[in-house]
Design a protein around this motif. Structure first.
Motif, PDB file in Angstrom:
ATOM      1  N   ASP A  60      -7.687   2.158  50.224  1.00 33.34           N
ATOM      2  CA  ASP A  60      -7.501   3.410  50.953  1.00 33.34           C
ATOM      3  C   ASP A  60      -6.166   3.347  51.696  1.00 33.34           C
ATOM      4  N   ARG A  61      -5.200   4.125  51.260  1.00 36.04           N
ATOM      5  CA  ARG A  61      -3.851   4.112  51.851  1.00 36.04           C
ATOM      6  C   ARG A  61      -3.704   5.106  52.998  1.00 36.04           C
ATOM      7  N   ARG A  62      -4.810   5.711  53.434  1.00 35.20           N
ATOM      8  CA  ARG A  62      -4.732   6.682  54.534  1.00 35.20           C
ATOM      9  C   ARG A  62      -4.804   6.017  55.909  1.00 35.20           C
ATOM     10  N   GLY A  63      -4.917   4.731  55.923  1.00 35.48           N
ATOM     11  CA  GLY A  63      -4.986   4.013  57.187  1.00 35.48           C
ATOM     12  C   GLY A  63      -4.293   2.675  57.072  1.00 35.48           C
ATOM     13  N   THR A  64      -4.262   1.961  58.168  1.00 38.75           N
ATOM     14  CA  THR A  64      -3.642   0.641  58.190  1.00 38.75           C
ATOM     15  C   THR A  64      -4.734  -0.407  58.292  1.00 38.75           C
ATOM     16  N   ASN A  65      -4.361  -1.635  58.580  1.00 37.94           N
ATOM     17  CA  ASN A  65      -5.324  -2.714  58.757  1.00 37.94           C
ATOM     18  C   ASN A  65      -4.674  -3.824  59.579  1.00 37.94           C
ATOM     19  N   PRO A  66      -5.477  -4.691  60.172  1.00 33.58           N
ATOM     20  CA  PRO A  66      -4.905  -5.742  61.015  1.00 33.58           C
ATOM     21  C   PRO A  66      -3.923  -6.651  60.291  1.00 33.58           C
ATOM     22  N   GLU A  67      -4.179  -6.954  59.017  1.00 36.44           N
ATOM     23  CA  GLU A  67      -3.292  -7.858  58.292  1.00 36.44           C
ATOM     24  C   GLU A  67      -1.923  -7.238  58.048  1.00 36.44           C
ATOM     25  N   GLU A  68      -1.895  -5.958  57.737  1.00 40.19           N
ATOM     26  CA  GLU A  68      -0.630  -5.249  57.545  1.00 40.19           C
ATOM     27  C   GLU A  68       0.176  -5.233  58.847  1.00 40.19           C
ATOM     28  N   LEU A  69      -0.502  -4.984  59.941  1.00 37.86           N
ATOM     29  CA  LEU A  69       0.175  -4.957  61.239  1.00 37.86           C
ATOM     30  C   LEU A  69       0.667  -6.348  61.631  1.00 37.86           C
ATOM     31  N   LEU A  70      -0.135  -7.359  61.347  1.00 36.29           N
ATOM     32  CA  LEU A  70       0.270  -8.733  61.620  1.00 36.29           C
ATOM     33  C   LEU A  70       1.500  -9.094  60.793  1.00 36.29           C
ATOM     34  N   GLY A  71       1.494  -8.696  59.522  1.00 35.59           N
ATOM     35  CA  GLY A  71       2.642  -8.951  58.657  1.00 35.59           C
ATOM     36  C   GLY A  71       3.903  -8.270  59.171  1.00 35.59           C
ATOM     37  N   ALA A  72       3.768  -7.025  59.606  1.00 32.60           N
ATOM     38  CA  ALA A  72       4.921  -6.297  60.154  1.00 32.60           C
ATOM     39  C   ALA A  72       5.451  -6.994  61.397  1.00 32.60           C
ATOM     40  N   ALA A  73       4.540  -7.411  62.270  1.00 30.20           N
ATOM     41  CA  ALA A  73       4.957  -8.099  63.497  1.00 30.20           C
ATOM     42  C   ALA A  73       5.640  -9.427  63.186  1.00 30.20           C
ATOM     43  N   HIS A  74       5.072 -10.180  62.248  1.00 27.36           N
ATOM     44  CA  HIS A  74       5.657 -11.486  61.906  1.00 27.36           C
ATOM     45  C   HIS A  74       7.029 -11.317  61.252  1.00 27.36           C
ATOM     46  N   ALA A  75       7.137 -10.364  60.324  1.00 24.85           N
ATOM     47  CA  ALA A  75       8.428 -10.119  59.678  1.00 24.85           C
ATOM     48  C   ALA A  75       9.484  -9.696  60.695  1.00 24.85           C
ATOM     49  N   ALA A  76       9.108  -8.827  61.628  1.00 27.63           N
ATOM     50  CA  ALA A  76      10.053  -8.356  62.645  1.00 27.63           C
ATOM     51  C   ALA A  76      10.490  -9.499  63.560  1.00 27.63           C
TER      52      ALA A  76
ATOM     53  N   PHE B 260     -12.884   0.174  57.076  1.00 27.36           N
ATOM     54  CA  PHE B 260     -13.237  -0.696  55.964  1.00 27.36           C
ATOM     55  C   PHE B 260     -12.380  -0.402  54.729  1.00 27.36           C
ATOM     56  N   GLY B 261     -12.224   0.865  54.403  1.00 32.12           N
ATOM     57  CA  GLY B 261     -11.488   1.250  53.199  1.00 32.12           C
ATOM     58  C   GLY B 261     -10.035   0.827  53.226  1.00 32.12           C
ATOM     59  N   SER B 262      -9.385   0.941  54.376  1.00 31.82           N
ATOM     60  CA  SER B 262      -7.968   0.573  54.452  1.00 31.82           C
ATOM     61  C   SER B 262      -7.778  -0.934  54.614  1.00 31.82           C
ATOM     62  N   ARG B 263      -8.861  -1.640  54.925  1.00 30.45           N
ATOM     63  CA  ARG B 263      -8.752  -3.087  55.064  1.00 30.45           C
ATOM     64  C   ARG B 263      -9.185  -3.836  53.809  1.00 30.45           C
ATOM     65  N   PHE B 264     -10.280  -3.401  53.209  1.00 30.74           N
ATOM     66  CA  PHE B 264     -10.844  -4.162  52.095  1.00 30.74           C
ATOM     67  C   PHE B 264     -10.782  -3.444  50.755  1.00 30.74           C
ATOM     68  N   GLU B 265     -10.444  -2.186  50.763  1.00 25.62           N
ATOM     69  CA  GLU B 265     -10.343  -1.424  49.525  1.00 25.62           C
ATOM     70  C   GLU B 265      -8.912  -0.919  49.404  1.00 25.62           C
TER      71      GLU B 265
END
Length: 145
Positions: free
Chosen positions: A42-58, A35-40
């Motif tokens: 918290d930079r200690r984890g990732t989230n689905p949107e960040e991973l989706l963005g990385a995949a789309h950019a690549a 929850f913290g890395s997705r909605f708050e």
């Protein structure tokens, strides 16, 4: 045909739970998210949107470079950023926008052809096609020297 695998292990309830994301290549190995890395913030984890963005950019970056090559232009460098926006919708959430920003050095290409190839790559990359339900996918493309 190719098939790639990713997996997630989750423990705990809802907001208090924590997950770990792994990929078959071990690019991510039990990488934390929750929850913290997705909605708050918290930079200690990732989230689905960040991973989706990385995949789309690549995916888009490769499609652009391949399209330039096919058109007879060799890319010197290509940098892409994808901003994925998660918005509230009713009681849930929706990804309502992905903003791609491309900066590329492509010797010998003119601005009009550069923009045309970039737009074709945005529409044609497999991730863009998979994300067709996202209402807005924008592209700001800058030709560098």
């Amino acid at each position: 045909m190719t098939e790639k695998t990713a997996s997630v292990h989750w423990e705990g309830q809802g907001k208090k739970g924590q997950g770990q994301i792994s990929t078959e290549t071990a690019a991510l190995k039990a990488y934390p998210y929750g929850f913290g890395s997705r909605f708050e913030d918290d930079r200690r984890g990732t989230n689905p949107e960040e991973l989706l963005g990385a995949a789309h950019a690549a995916c888009f970056t490769m499609a652009f470079s391949f399209a330039c090559d096919k058109a007879g232009f060799a890319t010197t460098s290509v940098d892409t950023q994808a901003k994925v926006r998660l918005a509230t919708e009713g009681d849930g959430f929706v990804i309502d926008r992905i903003a791609l920003t491309l900066k590329a050095v492509v010797p010998g290409i003119d601005e009009a052809r550069f923009q045309e190839i970039a737009e074709e790559a945005k529409k044609g990359c497999p991730l863009s096609k998979a994300l067709a339900s996202v209402p807005e996918i924008t592209l700001a493309a800058t030709l560098g020297q």
